[in-house]
Design a protein around this motif. Structure first.
Motif, PDB file in Angstrom:
ATOM      1  N   GLU A 188       0.834  -1.206   0.000  1.00  0.00           N
ATOM      2  CA  GLU A 188       0.000   0.000   0.000  1.00  0.00           C
ATOM      3  C   GLU A 188       0.868   1.255   0.000  1.00  0.00           C
ATOM      4  O   GLU A 188       0.528   2.251  -0.669  1.00  0.00           O
ATOM      5  N   LEU A 189       1.980   1.220   0.719  1.00  0.00           N
ATOM      6  CA  LEU A 189       2.901   2.358   0.693  1.00  0.00           C
ATOM      7  C   LEU A 189       3.389   2.596  -0.728  1.00  0.00           C
ATOM      8  O   LEU A 189       3.463   3.743  -1.190  1.00  0.00           O
ATOM      9  N   ASP A 190       3.720   1.528  -1.427  1.00  0.00           N
ATOM     10  CA  ASP A 190       4.138   1.662  -2.825  1.00  0.00           C
ATOM     11  C   ASP A 190       3.050   2.329  -3.659  1.00  0.00           C
ATOM     12  O   ASP A 190       3.320   3.255  -4.430  1.00  0.00           O
ATOM     13  N   ARG A 201      11.068   4.569  -2.833  1.00  0.00           N
ATOM     14  CA  ARG A 201      10.624   3.243  -3.259  1.00  0.00           C
ATOM     15  C   ARG A 201      10.296   2.396  -2.032  1.00  0.00           C
ATOM     16  O   ARG A 201      11.060   2.389  -1.064  1.00  0.00           O
ATOM     17  N   SER A 202       9.190   1.692  -2.081  1.00  0.00           N
ATOM     18  CA  SER A 202       8.800   0.780  -1.006  1.00  0.00           C
ATOM     19  C   SER A 202       8.987  -0.645  -1.480  1.00  0.00           C
ATOM     20  O   SER A 202       8.385  -1.064  -2.475  1.00  0.00           O
ATOM     21  N   VAL A 254      16.078  -2.456  -8.729  1.00  0.00           N
ATOM     22  CA  VAL A 254      14.810  -2.872  -8.121  1.00  0.00           C
ATOM     23  C   VAL A 254      13.739  -1.813  -8.337  1.00  0.00           C
ATOM     24  O   VAL A 254      14.038  -0.629  -8.484  1.00  0.00           O
ATOM     25  N   GLU A 255      12.498  -2.257  -8.347  1.00  0.00           N
ATOM     26  CA  GLU A 255      11.380  -1.351  -8.531  1.00  0.00           C
ATOM     27  C   GLU A 255      10.516  -1.323  -7.283  1.00  0.00           C
ATOM     28  O   GLU A 255      10.363  -2.332  -6.588  1.00  0.00           O
ATOM     29  N   SER A 256       9.953  -0.168  -7.016  1.00  0.00           N
ATOM     30  CA  SER A 256       9.047  -0.032  -5.886  1.00  0.00           C
ATOM     31  C   SER A 256       7.904  -1.025  -6.023  1.00  0.00           C
ATOM     32  O   SER A 256       7.377  -1.242  -7.121  1.00  0.00           O
TER      33      SER A 256
END
Length: 312
Positions: A188-190, A201-202, A254-256
């Motif tokens: 949800e943060l993302d 990024r989360s 890396v991706e969120s």
């Protein structure tokens, strides 16, 4: 990503990591490895003596390590708020927040504010800490929040009707609840960060079954005996387990919203790879409900900014 190890960690000079639960286990190893790569590490611990000993161990291995101890009791939200305010007041940069600390399967107990200990420490404290530091993070160098989950999140659900376990408490089910909450929160943060173009990024990570003192410090009785046997004969080393959160915290590509875990059978052992959270953890309605509840219980509301603010 195949067979990624600590040798693949890029230079972290100029970045500041804040690692919760850094005096032992995965938090200690995270601090050690990013310090080896030149990062400045704020190592949090509840116990000053254990924290100092962890600092000394790292400096014996990395003499020029830029590490410092910050005391933090995650079982007390007032302490979490005071800690975050001190970070803000003294102008300390934070580029990466590693929400690592955790409590695992203790007998039922409560935090200072009366929350079930595993939910209070593992989720609520890290929700509050992240929310309070998000504005500091968004000014950082490649800013990230890495929240440590567990494969046991797949067995979890939020006990909205009995959040503190007063009616029926199970050590494993309430640990699974806390890890399910971590996963709901990280995803949800993302979503919320992306919605406003926030650069933070989360990411989520889990270590598989890694032998640390976490399995031994909480469980008692037969469960403790079972954990000791498992740590000795089934688990992978903590040095392998920590690779997943290190990958999430340091790997440029890396991706969120990604979840990093072991590539072995049943995600118990192995090298970092992309793993999938259980479908229920991707439920947007449940994630929103937990987010609102967390704001209410912690009395902290994250200010993620607006799209116009981020673009402008």
């Amino acid at each position: 990503m195949a067979f990624w190890t600590t040798r693949d960690i890029a230079d972290q000079t100029g970045r500041t990591f804040l690692v919760t639960g850094a005096n032992s286990g995965l938090g200690y190893l995270t601090s050690l490895e990013v310090a080896r790569r030149g990062a400045h590490v704020l190592m949090t611990a509840r116990n000053q003596t254990k924290g100092i000993q962890a600092i000394q161990r790292i400096r014996s291995l990395v003499p020029d390590a830029k590490v410092e101890l910050r005391l933090l009791d995650l079982a007390d939200l007032a302490a979490v708020k005071s800690f975050a305010q001190q970070i803000i007041d003294d102008g300390t940069p934070v580029d990466v927040l590693v929400n690592n600390a955790g409590v695992m399967m203790p007998p039922r107990s409560l935090t200072r504010q009366g929350f079930e200990m595993q939910f209070g420490v593992n989720h609520l404290a890290h929700f509050a800490l992240t929310a309070l530091l998000i504005e500091r993070l968004q000014k950082g160098n490649d800013p990230r929040v890495v929240t440590l989950s567990s494969d046991l999140h797949k067995r979890g659900r939020i006990h909205y009707e009995d959040l503190d376990g007063a009616k029926k408490y199970g050590r494993i089910s309430f640990y699974a609840q806390s890890k399910f909450a971590n996963t709901l929160f990280g995803l949800e943060l993302d979503r919320r960060l992306r919605a406003v173009g926030n650069p933070v990024r989360s990411l989520l990570a889990h270590p598989g079954y890694a032998a640390t003192n976490l399995q031994l410090s909480g469980p008692t009785g037969f469960l403790n005996v079972f954990m000791r046997i498992g740590n000795r004969f089934i688990a992978q080393s903590a040095e392998m387990g920590v690779l997943n959160q290190l990958y999430a915290a340091t790997e440029p590509g890396v991706e969120s919203g990604q979840f990093i875990g072991p590539d072995g059978r049943n995600e118990m052992k192995g090298y970092p790879t992309l793993v999938q959270p259980i479908g229920a953890a991707q439920d947007i309605a449940d994630a929103g409900r937990l987010w609102r509840l967390s704001e209410e219980l912690t009395n902290v509301r994250p200010d993620l900014g607006t799209l116009s603010e981020q673009v402008g």
